[in-house]
Design a protein around this motif. Structure first.
Motif, PDB file in Angstrom:
ATOM      1  N   ARG A   1       0.845  -1.184   0.000  1.00 60.17           N
ATOM      2  CA  ARG A   1       0.000   0.000   0.000  1.00 60.17           C
ATOM      3  C   ARG A   1       0.888   1.244   0.000  1.00 60.17           C
ATOM      4  O   ARG A   1       2.091   1.155   0.253  1.00 60.17           O
ATOM      5  CB  ARG A   1      -0.901  -0.017   1.233  1.00 60.17           C
ATOM      6  N   PRO A   2       0.329   2.406  -0.285  1.00 56.45           N
ATOM      7  CA  PRO A   2       1.142   3.630  -0.314  1.00 56.45           C
ATOM      8  C   PRO A   2       1.944   3.815   0.969  1.00 56.45           C
ATOM      9  O   PRO A   2       1.400   3.741   2.073  1.00 56.45           O
ATOM     10  CB  PRO A   2       0.096   4.738  -0.482  1.00 56.45           C
ATOM     11  N   GLY A   3       3.247   4.037   0.812  1.00 59.34           N
ATOM     12  CA  GLY A   3       4.120   4.285   1.949  1.00 59.34           C
ATOM     13  C   GLY A   3       4.707   3.047   2.580  1.00 59.34           C
ATOM     14  O   GLY A   3       5.616   3.138   3.406  1.00 59.34           O
ATOM     15  N   GLU A   4       4.199   1.870   2.230  1.00 60.90           N
ATOM     16  CA  GLU A   4       4.721   0.640   2.822  1.00 60.90           C
ATOM     17  C   GLU A   4       5.960   0.156   2.055  1.00 60.90           C
ATOM     18  O   GLU A   4       6.136   0.450   0.876  1.00 60.90           O
ATOM     19  CB  GLU A   4       3.656  -0.454   2.800  1.00 60.90           C
ATOM     20  N   THR A   5       6.802  -0.616   2.766  1.00 58.15           N
ATOM     21  CA  THR A   5       7.970  -1.232   2.129  1.00 58.15           C
ATOM     22  C   THR A   5       8.174  -2.632   2.687  1.00 58.15           C
ATOM     23  O   THR A   5       7.741  -2.939   3.800  1.00 58.15           O
ATOM     24  CB  THR A   5       9.261  -0.435   2.395  1.00 58.15           C
ATOM     25  N   LEU A   6       8.844  -3.461   1.912  1.00 56.54           N
ATOM     26  CA  LEU A   6       9.300  -4.741   2.448  1.00 56.54           C
ATOM     27  C   LEU A   6      10.379  -4.458   3.485  1.00 56.54           C
ATOM     28  O   LEU A   6      11.174  -3.522   3.339  1.00 56.54           O
ATOM     29  CB  LEU A   6       9.875  -5.615   1.331  1.00 56.54           C
ATOM     30  N   SER A   7      10.449  -5.278   4.516  1.00 55.77           N
ATOM     31  CA  SER A   7      11.360  -4.959   5.619  1.00 55.77           C
ATOM     32  C   SER A   7      12.831  -5.115   5.243  1.00 55.77           C
ATOM     33  O   SER A   7      13.695  -4.654   5.981  1.00 55.77           O
ATOM     34  CB  SER A   7      11.047  -5.823   6.846  1.00 55.77           C
ATOM     35  N   ARG A   8      13.130  -5.751   4.094  1.00 55.16           N
ATOM     36  CA  ARG A   8      14.544  -5.842   3.728  1.00 55.16           C
ATOM     37  C   ARG A   8      15.048  -4.548   3.095  1.00 55.16           C
ATOM     38  O   ARG A   8      16.219  -4.447   2.741  1.00 55.16           O
ATOM     39  CB  ARG A   8      14.793  -7.019   2.792  1.00 55.16           C
ATOM     40  N   TYR A   9      14.186  -3.552   2.982  1.00 53.49           N
ATOM     41  CA  TYR A   9      14.583  -2.245   2.484  1.00 53.49           C
ATOM     42  C   TYR A   9      14.361  -1.192   3.564  1.00 53.49           C
ATOM     43  O   TYR A   9      13.486  -1.326   4.414  1.00 53.49           O
ATOM     44  CB  TYR A   9      13.779  -1.856   1.235  1.00 53.49           C
ATOM     45  N   GLY A  10      15.142  -0.137   3.502  1.00 56.42           N
ATOM     46  CA  GLY A  10      14.899   1.010   4.360  1.00 56.42           C
ATOM     47  C   GLY A  10      15.421   0.844   5.776  1.00 56.42           C
ATOM     48  O   GLY A  10      16.100  -0.127   6.112  1.00 56.42           O
ATOM     49  N   ARG A  11      15.075   1.828   6.600  1.00 57.13           N
ATOM     50  CA  ARG A  11      15.609   1.873   7.952  1.00 57.13           C
ATOM     51  C   ARG A  11      14.631   2.591   8.865  1.00 57.13           C
ATOM     52  O   ARG A  11      14.076   3.626   8.516  1.00 57.13           O
ATOM     53  CB  ARG A  11      16.953   2.615   7.937  1.00 57.13           C
ATOM     54  N   THR A  12      14.384   2.013  10.036  1.00 56.85           N
ATOM     55  CA  THR A  12      13.573   2.636  11.068  1.00 56.85           C
ATOM     56  C   THR A  12      14.356   2.562  12.368  1.00 56.85           C
ATOM     57  O   THR A  12      14.568   1.471  12.899  1.00 56.85           O
ATOM     58  CB  THR A  12      12.217   1.918  11.251  1.00 56.85           C
ATOM     59  N   ILE A  13      14.794   3.703  12.864  1.00 57.56           N
ATOM     60  CA  ILE A  13      15.607   3.730  14.085  1.00 57.56           C
ATOM     61  C   ILE A  13      14.743   4.061  15.298  1.00 57.56           C
ATOM     62  O   ILE A  13      14.820   3.409  16.336  1.00 57.56           O
ATOM     63  CB  ILE A  13      16.747   4.753  13.948  1.00 57.56           C
ATOM     64  N   TYR A  14      13.927   5.105  15.170  1.00 59.09           N
ATOM     65  CA  TYR A  14      13.020   5.508  16.252  1.00 59.09           C
ATOM     66  C   TYR A  14      11.589   5.382  15.746  1.00 59.09           C
ATOM     67  O   TYR A  14      11.015   6.336  15.224  1.00 59.09           O
ATOM     68  CB  TYR A  14      13.305   6.951  16.671  1.00 59.09           C
ATOM     69  N   PRO A  15      10.986   4.200  15.874  1.00 62.71           N
ATOM     70  CA  PRO A  15       9.641   4.006  15.329  1.00 62.71           C
ATOM     71  C   PRO A  15       8.614   4.939  15.970  1.00 62.71           C
ATOM     72  O   PRO A  15       8.711   5.280  17.148  1.00 62.71           O
ATOM     73  CB  PRO A  15       9.324   2.543  15.674  1.00 62.71           C
ATOM     74  N   ILE A  16       7.638   5.339  15.163  1.00 64.21           N
ATOM     75  CA  ILE A  16       6.492   6.068  15.701  1.00 64.21           C
ATOM     76  C   ILE A  16       5.794   5.126  16.669  1.00 64.21           C
ATOM     77  O   ILE A  16       5.303   4.065  16.284  1.00 64.21           O
ATOM     78  CB  ILE A  16       5.509   6.462  14.583  1.00 64.21           C
ATOM     79  N   GLY A  17       5.784   5.470  17.923  1.00 64.10           N
ATOM     80  CA  GLY A  17       5.229   4.555  18.925  1.00 64.10           C
ATOM     81  C   GLY A  17       3.969   5.101  19.569  1.00 64.10           C
ATOM     82  O   GLY A  17       3.261   5.937  19.012  1.00 64.10           O
ATOM     83  N   PHE A  18       3.707   4.638  20.763  1.00 64.46           N
ATOM     84  CA  PHE A  18       2.493   5.007  21.486  1.00 64.46           C
ATOM     85  C   PHE A  18       2.880   5.578  22.843  1.00 64.46           C
ATOM     86  O   PHE A  18       2.146   5.476  23.803  1.00 64.46           O
ATOM     87  CB  PHE A  18       1.582   3.781  21.616  1.00 64.46           C
ATOM     88  N   ASP A  19       4.078   6.161  22.869  1.00 63.00           N
ATOM     89  CA  ASP A  19       4.621   6.733  24.089  1.00 63.00           C
ATOM     90  C   ASP A  19       5.076   8.162  23.784  1.00 63.00           C
ATOM     91  O   ASP A  19       6.208   8.382  23.356  1.00 63.00           O
ATOM     92  CB  ASP A  19       5.802   5.889  24.581  1.00 63.00           C
ATOM     93  N   PRO A  20       4.201   9.150  23.985  1.00 62.30           N
ATOM     94  CA  PRO A  20       4.552  10.540  23.653  1.00 62.30           C
ATOM     95  C   PRO A  20       5.799  11.021  24.386  1.00 62.30           C
ATOM     96  O   PRO A  20       6.563  11.825  23.846  1.00 62.30           O
ATOM     97  CB  PRO A  20       3.312  11.326  24.087  1.00 62.30           C
ATOM     98  N   HIS A  21       6.018  10.525  25.603  1.00 62.35           N
ATOM     99  CA  HIS A  21       7.184  10.963  26.363  1.00 62.35           C
ATOM    100  C   HIS A  21       8.468  10.537  25.671  1.00 62.35           C
ATOM    101  O   HIS A  21       9.419  11.319  25.578  1.00 62.35           O
ATOM    102  CB  HIS A  21       7.131  10.387  27.782  1.00 62.35           C
ATOM    103  N   ARG A  22       8.499   9.311  25.144  1.00 65.91           N
ATOM    104  CA  ARG A  22       9.700   8.852  24.439  1.00 65.91           C
ATOM    105  C   ARG A  22       9.952   9.701  23.191  1.00 65.91           C
ATOM    106  O   ARG A  22      11.080  10.088  22.907  1.00 65.91           O
ATOM    107  CB  ARG A  22       9.573   7.382  24.047  1.00 65.91           C
ATOM    108  N   GLN A  23       8.893   9.971  22.453  1.00 69.94           N
ATOM    109  CA  GLN A  23       9.054  10.774  21.247  1.00 69.94           C
ATOM    110  C   GLN A  23       9.562  12.168  21.579  1.00 69.94           C
ATOM    111  O   GLN A  23      10.396  12.728  20.850  1.00 69.94           O
ATOM    112  CB  GLN A  23       7.728  10.846  20.483  1.00 69.94           C
TER     113      GLN A  23
END
Length: 313
Positions: free
Chosen positions: A44-66
């Protein structure tokens, strides 16, 4: 009769070509390969296979961490240099740096995923791992003078490159059985307690006392014995995220869906990575929403959901 101009609906072929171009640019693959991927797995738009790209700080559910992550990105140059100086000091300085750099988080409500990058003793266990490397694999250690010079640049990633072999070895140590890991740490600390460097000696004595506390049985509320143990899983997550900075991949906390699961209800959260001797992760540990335990998955089995990175890199 209305005077408004009717909105034009993009032709399906044009929209498809645009989606292919965007995926090709995001994944770094040829247009034909991007088209094949979109066709074969239904990206779908914006999605990628996990063997591509990089996510270091994922969008999470903890506003304090962000907030902590975003605040860290706004540090002044002087603050960056102060931090990299500390990160260049093995063992304890780098351990403290990494715990602050990858703060605790929590999984999505209802997903079944517990705390991430969490737990008491993370800093201490990281320092202990570096003690083991100093004792068993001194050839992996960068020159102290080189680290000091690199630290003055104020760039975390420059220091990560210099410490890459050390950090990967620290992560490898965590794949040992708990008893073997405990034994390795005890032996390394015993060696360090005889160091001619007074600061190293004192730190080793302190870490030995902490290790003893972590591994000493206690009585629970019902009178049953239990051992606090070492926060291995959470320190693994810190080192997973660190290695991904240089080698690409997706850090614990990244939201994905499994290709082997046909329904959206089987979305999942990455909770760990499996590593080879070099390069990006060769596999992931994922927690399916609502499950009671994680499962292993290959990079080709996972689709990374759109807009996962807190801070664009």
């Amino acid at each position: 009769m209305s005077d408004s101009i009717p909105r034009r609906t993009p032709a399906p072929g044009r929209a498809r070509k645009r989606a292919i171009r965007e995926h090709a640019a995001r994944a770094g693959v040829a247009y034909s390969e991007a088209a094949r991927q979109l066709e074969s797995v239904g990206l779908r738009p914006g999605e990628t296979l996990s063997r591509y790209g990089r996510t270091i700080y994922p969008i999470g559910f903890d506003p304090h961490r962000q907030l902590l992550v975003e605040r860290r990105e706004r540090r002044s140059f002087e603050e960056r240099v102060s931090d990299t100086r500390r990160a260049a000091a093995l063992p304890h300085g780098r351990a403290q740096h990494l715990v602050e750099r990858f703060p605790p988080s929590r999984g999505r409500t209802g997903s079944g995923v517990g705390p991430l990058y969490h737990g008491q003793g993370r800093e201490e266990l990281l320092a202990m791992l570096y003690f083991v490397i100093v004792a068993d694999s001194p050839g992996l250690l960068p020159e102290v003078g080189d680290l000091a010079w690199i630290a003055e640049l104020g760039e975390d990633t420059a220091l990560d490159t210099a410490c890459a072999e050390v950090d990967r070895e620290a992560r490898r140590l965590l794949d040992q059985e708990p008893l073997a890991l405990w034994s390795s740490i005890q032996k390394a600390l015993t060696v360090a307690e005889r160091s001619v460097d007074g600061q190293v000696r004192q730190e080793a004595i302190r870490q030995t006392a902490l290790l003893s506390t972590m591994m000493t049985p206690r009585l629970g509320y019902a009178g049953e014995p239990w051992v606090p143990g070492l926060p291995v899983a959470w320190v693994r997550q810190i080192l997973d995220a660190l290695l991904i900075v240089a080698d690409d991949g997706h850090a614990p906390g990244t939201r994905v869906r499994l290709l082997t699961q046909p329904h959206d209800a089987r979305s999942a959260t990455i909770v760990g990575a499996r590593w080879g001797s070099s390069g990006p992760p060769v596999g992931y540990l994922v927690w399916l929403d609502g499950a009671t335990a994680p499962v292993s998955a290959r990079p080709d089995d996972l689709i990374v959901l759109a807009d996962q990175e807190t801070i664009p890199r």
